[in-house]
Design an enzyme around this catalytic site. Structure first.
Site, PDB file in Angstrom:
ATOM      1  N   TRP A  45       0.874  -1.162   0.000  1.00 57.67           N
ATOM      2  CA  TRP A  45       0.000   0.000   0.000  1.00 57.67           C
ATOM      3  C   TRP A  45       0.924   1.229   0.000  1.00 57.67           C
ATOM      4  O   TRP A  45       1.491   1.601   1.025  1.00 57.67           O
ATOM      5  CB  TRP A  45      -0.857   0.024   1.255  1.00 57.67           C
ATOM      6  CG  TRP A  45      -2.120  -0.765   1.298  1.00 57.67           C
ATOM      7  CD1 TRP A  45      -3.373  -0.265   1.521  1.00 57.67           C
ATOM      8  CD2 TRP A  45      -2.303  -2.201   1.208  1.00 57.67           C
ATOM      9  NE1 TRP A  45      -4.304  -1.287   1.558  1.00 57.67           N
ATOM     10  CE2 TRP A  45      -3.671  -2.484   1.352  1.00 57.67           C
ATOM     11  CE3 TRP A  45      -1.421  -3.269   0.985  1.00 57.67           C
ATOM     12  CZ2 TRP A  45      -4.191  -3.775   1.305  1.00 57.67           C
ATOM     13  CZ3 TRP A  45      -1.932  -4.557   0.926  1.00 57.67           C
ATOM     14  CH2 TRP A  45      -3.297  -4.791   1.079  1.00 57.67           C
ATOM     15  N   LEU A  85       1.453  -3.092  -6.488  1.00 60.50           N
ATOM     16  CA  LEU A  85       1.440  -1.788  -5.832  1.00 60.50           C
ATOM     17  C   LEU A  85       0.001  -1.309  -5.703  1.00 60.50           C
ATOM     18  O   LEU A  85      -0.713  -1.186  -6.698  1.00 60.50           O
ATOM     19  CB  LEU A  85       2.243  -0.781  -6.653  1.00 60.50           C
ATOM     20  CG  LEU A  85       3.663  -1.200  -7.041  1.00 60.50           C
ATOM     21  CD1 LEU A  85       4.243  -0.226  -8.048  1.00 60.50           C
ATOM     22  CD2 LEU A  85       4.554  -1.309  -5.806  1.00 60.50           C
ATOM     23  N   LYS A  86      -0.425  -1.056  -4.462  1.00 65.58           N
ATOM     24  CA  LYS A  86      -1.747  -0.484  -4.244  1.00 65.58           C
ATOM     25  C   LYS A  86      -1.600   1.022  -4.096  1.00 65.58           C
ATOM     26  O   LYS A  86      -0.787   1.501  -3.301  1.00 65.58           O
ATOM     27  CB  LYS A  86      -2.417  -1.060  -3.005  1.00 65.58           C
ATOM     28  CG  LYS A  86      -3.826  -0.505  -2.815  1.00 65.58           C
ATOM     29  CD  LYS A  86      -4.405  -0.781  -1.443  1.00 65.58           C
ATOM     30  CE  LYS A  86      -5.778  -0.138  -1.321  1.00 65.58           C
ATOM     31  NZ  LYS A  86      -6.284  -0.122   0.062  1.00 65.58           N
ATOM     32  N   GLN A  87      -2.404   1.768  -4.840  1.00 67.28           N
ATOM     33  CA  GLN A  87      -2.294   3.221  -4.818  1.00 67.28           C
ATOM     34  C   GLN A  87      -3.657   3.856  -5.035  1.00 67.28           C
ATOM     35  O   GLN A  87      -4.504   3.299  -5.738  1.00 67.28           O
ATOM     36  CB  GLN A  87      -1.323   3.690  -5.910  1.00 67.28           C
ATOM     37  CG  GLN A  87      -1.006   5.165  -5.917  1.00 67.28           C
ATOM     38  CD  GLN A  87      -0.442   5.633  -4.591  1.00 67.28           C
ATOM     39  OE1 GLN A  87      -1.190   6.104  -3.727  1.00 67.28           O
ATOM     40  NE2 GLN A  87       0.883   5.494  -4.421  1.00 67.28           N
TER      41      GLN A  87
END
Length: 352
Positions: A201, A238-240
């Site tokens: 995150w 990738l969490k965005q």
């Protein structure tokens, strides 16, 4: 999802989002989601065979299995936002079995939630849907409130309860970010050694990122660099949050920038801003999954579909959507997850 229904949900943004042509970073230079994504991207990497198997479990599960796209249900808000505030709209989710059931019936690739939620039901469900254990959290009992991610358990514990993957948050820009960076880097190294996939995150937190009524915590340049650091510590995904602005570096006047970041590599269009995030994840090698955001009620379906269209057309890998699904009746939550998945399954919605 039928095209007329999609146009109805997107409203007056439909033509702009569905027909936009990206003139910044060429789509042919990106590593795009596909049925062979693991072979194309991770097989040449240092990921061991067990990690490849875990990635395969994530990418092959659920309604999007085999497409290269991911739909993940995240429910860590019981810690991050307090359980009462998160589950008051739907108290059934105080019982973590309903969280897992929602992910399964919603056709998700994985369920991402806390150690406690997954451990209490590990033997019943670890073989039925991939578990993504959230290693750290920001707890809200400290007063005055502070924003600091701390570890809630060990990588070994996640492995023992049957996790396919682990996830963690780094609050880039916060006072504690250096410690978090070291902790999470070490945790990801250990998780990879044990054969689990890793999801970061890549959030930014700093009150000084806000200026003239604009919150640059979600600016494309700042979030893009957070993604680049996430890829550097070997996060597989990738969490965005979706970018809502740009020019955070130039407005706040910190870090380093180049004018071409705002002209040749991005524009003001939401798909181009999101593509800048994809670009920073090693041109898509570390897949970008955007956040579904908070629940606002009646507009949730439209906002979720909009986010999915932007992410997909930018070159992203999927959505990690929680509150919009679990803060409504169970069957509606399932329908919302399905609506998002149909965007990724629809071959007529192409990369911009």
């Amino acid at each position: 999802m039928a095209l007329p229904q999609l146009y109805d949900l997107l409203g007056d943004q439909a033509d702009d989002l569905l027909n936009h042509v990206c003139k910044t970073v060429d789509k042919h230079t990106l590593h795009l989601p596909s049925p062979t994504f693991i072979d194309d991207v991770f097989l040449p990497s240092n990921r061991n065979s067990q990690v490849l198997k875990s990635l395969g479990m994530l990418y092959q599960h659920g309604r999007l299995g085999g497409t290269g796209y991911l739909s993940i249900l995240p429910v860590d808000q019981g810690i991050e936002h307090t359980a009462g505030a998160s589950f008051a709209a739907n108290p059934m989710y105080f019982d973590p079995e309903n969280i897992i059931r929602l992910a399964i019936e919603g056709g998700c690739n994985a369920v991402a939630t806390t150690f406690g939620n997954l451990a209490i039901l590990s033997r019943k469900y670890a073989h039925k849907i991939p578990f993504l254990v959230k290693l750290n959290h920001n707890e809200l009992l400290t007063y005055p409130t502070k924003y600091n991610q701390v570890m809630f358990g060990s990588v070994e514990d996640a492995w023992n309860l049957g996790a396919t993957a682990v996830g963690a948050t780094i609050y880039f820009g916060s006072e504690e970010s250096n410690r978090q960076l070291i902790e999470v880097s070490e945790a990801f190294e250990h998780a990879h050694a044990l054969g689990m996939a890793c999801v970061l995150w890549c959030y930014t937190r700093n009150n000084d990122y806000k200026k003239d009524g604009i919150n640059y915590e979600t600016a494309a340049d700042i979030t893009g660099q957070a993604n680049h650091i996430g890829a550097t510590i070997q996060a597989d995904l990738l969490k965005q949050k979706l970018p809502e602005s740009n020019g955070g570096f130039t407005t706040i006047n910190f870090a380093k920038n180049d004018p071409r970041m705002y002209t040749e590599l991005s524009s003001s269009h939401p798909i181009d801003l999101c593509r800048y995030q994809v670009l920073n994840g090693y041109m898509g090698r570390a897949g970008l999954i955007n956040s579904g955001g908070e629940s606002k009620g009646a507009s949730d379906f439209a906002e979720a579909v909009r986010s999915a269209v932007i992410n997909k057309r930018a070159g992203g890998t999927g959505l990690i959507l929680g509150r919009k699904a679990f803060q409504r009746p169970f069957e509606e939550g399932v329908q919302l997850l399905h609506a998002v998945q149909e965007v990724y399954a629809d071959s007529t919605i192409t990369i911009a």
